[in-house]
Design a protein around this motif. Sequence first.
Motif, short mmCIF file in Angstrom:
data_model
loop_
_atom_site.label_atom_id
_atom_site.label_comp_id
_atom_site.label_asym_id
_atom_site.label_seq_id
_atom_site.Cartn_x
_atom_site.Cartn_y
_atom_site.Cartn_z
N VAL A 1 -0.15 4.85 -14.11
CA VAL A 1 0.60 3.77 -14.77
C VAL A 1 1.70 3.24 -13.86
O VAL A 1 1.74 2.05 -13.54
CB VAL A 1 1.20 4.24 -16.11
CG1 VAL A 1 2.07 3.14 -16.72
CG2 VAL A 1 0.11 4.65 -17.08
N GLU A 2 2.60 4.11 -13.42
CA GLU A 2 3.75 3.62 -12.66
C GLU A 2 4.39 4.75 -11.86
O GLU A 2 4.46 5.89 -12.30
CB GLU A 2 4.80 3.02 -13.62
CG GLU A 2 6.02 2.44 -12.93
CD GLU A 2 7.09 1.96 -13.91
OE1 GLU A 2 7.98 1.20 -13.49
OE2 GLU A 2 7.02 2.35 -15.10
N HIS A 3 4.87 4.40 -10.68
CA HIS A 3 5.70 5.28 -9.86
C HIS A 3 6.99 4.53 -9.60
O HIS A 3 6.99 3.43 -9.03
CB HIS A 3 4.99 5.61 -8.55
CG HIS A 3 5.74 6.57 -7.67
ND1 HIS A 3 6.80 6.19 -6.87
CD2 HIS A 3 5.58 7.91 -7.48
CE1 HIS A 3 7.25 7.26 -6.23
NE2 HIS A 3 6.54 8.30 -6.58
N THR B 1 0.86 -1.19 0.00
CA THR B 1 0.00 0.00 0.00
C THR B 1 0.89 1.24 0.00
O THR B 1 2.06 1.18 0.40
CB THR B 1 -0.92 0.03 1.23
OG1 THR B 1 -0.12 -0.01 2.42
CG2 THR B 1 -1.88 -1.16 1.21
N ASP B 2 0.33 2.33 -0.48
CA ASP B 2 1.05 3.61 -0.49
C ASP B 2 0.01 4.72 -0.32
O ASP B 2 -0.76 5.00 -1.23
CB ASP B 2 1.82 3.79 -1.79
CG ASP B 2 2.72 5.02 -1.78
OD1 ASP B 2 2.16 6.15 -1.81
OD2 ASP B 2 3.94 4.87 -1.74
N ALA B 3 0.00 5.31 0.86
CA ALA B 3 -1.05 6.27 1.20
C ALA B 3 -1.06 7.47 0.26
O ALA B 3 -2.14 7.95 -0.14
CB ALA B 3 -0.90 6.73 2.65
N SER B 4 0.12 7.96 -0.10
CA SER B 4 0.16 9.17 -0.94
C SER B 4 -0.40 8.89 -2.33
O SER B 4 -1.13 9.71 -2.90
CB SER B 4 1.59 9.71 -1.03
OG SER B 4 2.45 8.76 -1.64
N LEU B 5 -0.07 7.73 -2.90
CA LEU B 5 -0.59 7.39 -4.22
C LEU B 5 -2.08 7.06 -4.16
O LEU B 5 -2.83 7.34 -5.10
CB LEU B 5 0.18 6.21 -4.82
CG LEU B 5 1.63 6.49 -5.23
CD1 LEU B 5 2.29 5.22 -5.76
CD2 LEU B 5 1.71 7.60 -6.27
N THR B 6 -2.53 6.48 -3.05
CA THR B 6 -3.96 6.23 -2.87
C THR B 6 -4.73 7.54 -2.83
O THR B 6 -5.78 7.68 -3.48
CB THR B 6 -4.21 5.42 -1.59
OG1 THR B 6 -3.60 4.13 -1.72
CG2 THR B 6 -5.70 5.24 -1.34
#
Length: 238
Positions: free
Chosen positions: A217-219, A109-114
């Motif tokens: 798409v991608e980080h 999980t990644d809160a900032s990307l969510t």
Amino acid sequence: MDRREQGLFGKRNRLIADLTEQIHSGRLSKGDQLPGEHQLAQRYSVSRGTVRGALDELKRRRLIATEMGVGSFVAFDGVPLDQDLGWATALADSGFSISTELLGIERVTDASLTDRFGIQEFIAVRRLRREQGDGPVSLEHSLVPAQGALAELPERGLRGDSLTASLAEAGLRADMGEQWIDTAPLDEESAELLERAPGEVFLQSVRCSTMVNGRFVEHVTSLLDPQRFQFHLTFGNR
């Protein structure tokens, strides 16, 4: 700047542009020797001073290297990496003998990307790139959406060992994005993987890409050996 100076500047820029195009296209390959100053001056109808100025700029961009008393040679560092191909393919096309070690694929999980994209779960792909005979050159941590065909990556692996191919299979191709570039000291884990000392400074690239409709798409965060990589930005009308 008067007209004469503008003319000289324009000739220098045209010489730079032509030699750059020859290097980028592969017509001048890594290790090829450029014609001498006198030959270039005759070929392009410019002064030797203009040639020297153009060669100095190509050296500044690390497109060529000069050996005193011998001449100027194409340097592989000047071959641009096409990031649309993926790092491994782009590096190989640029003259490197590269192998890729997959360190792991897992759900995270990644809160900032969510918060930004509304996606609850991501697939993390960690890879180490090595150049044959010279050791590791980059360490990458990619996050892609755990959706569609990508959701099963931890179980089935990458398509053809390529994250770029896996994204394409899922119908994802980067149309736009943003990138941050700075430097970062290696922590103990990264230093061990890259076979360097903890605290050694590497280039750090953080890139977030999306489709034209804003779909994520991608980080990817990449630690890059500063002896192997450089970033060249241009601006203004060309």
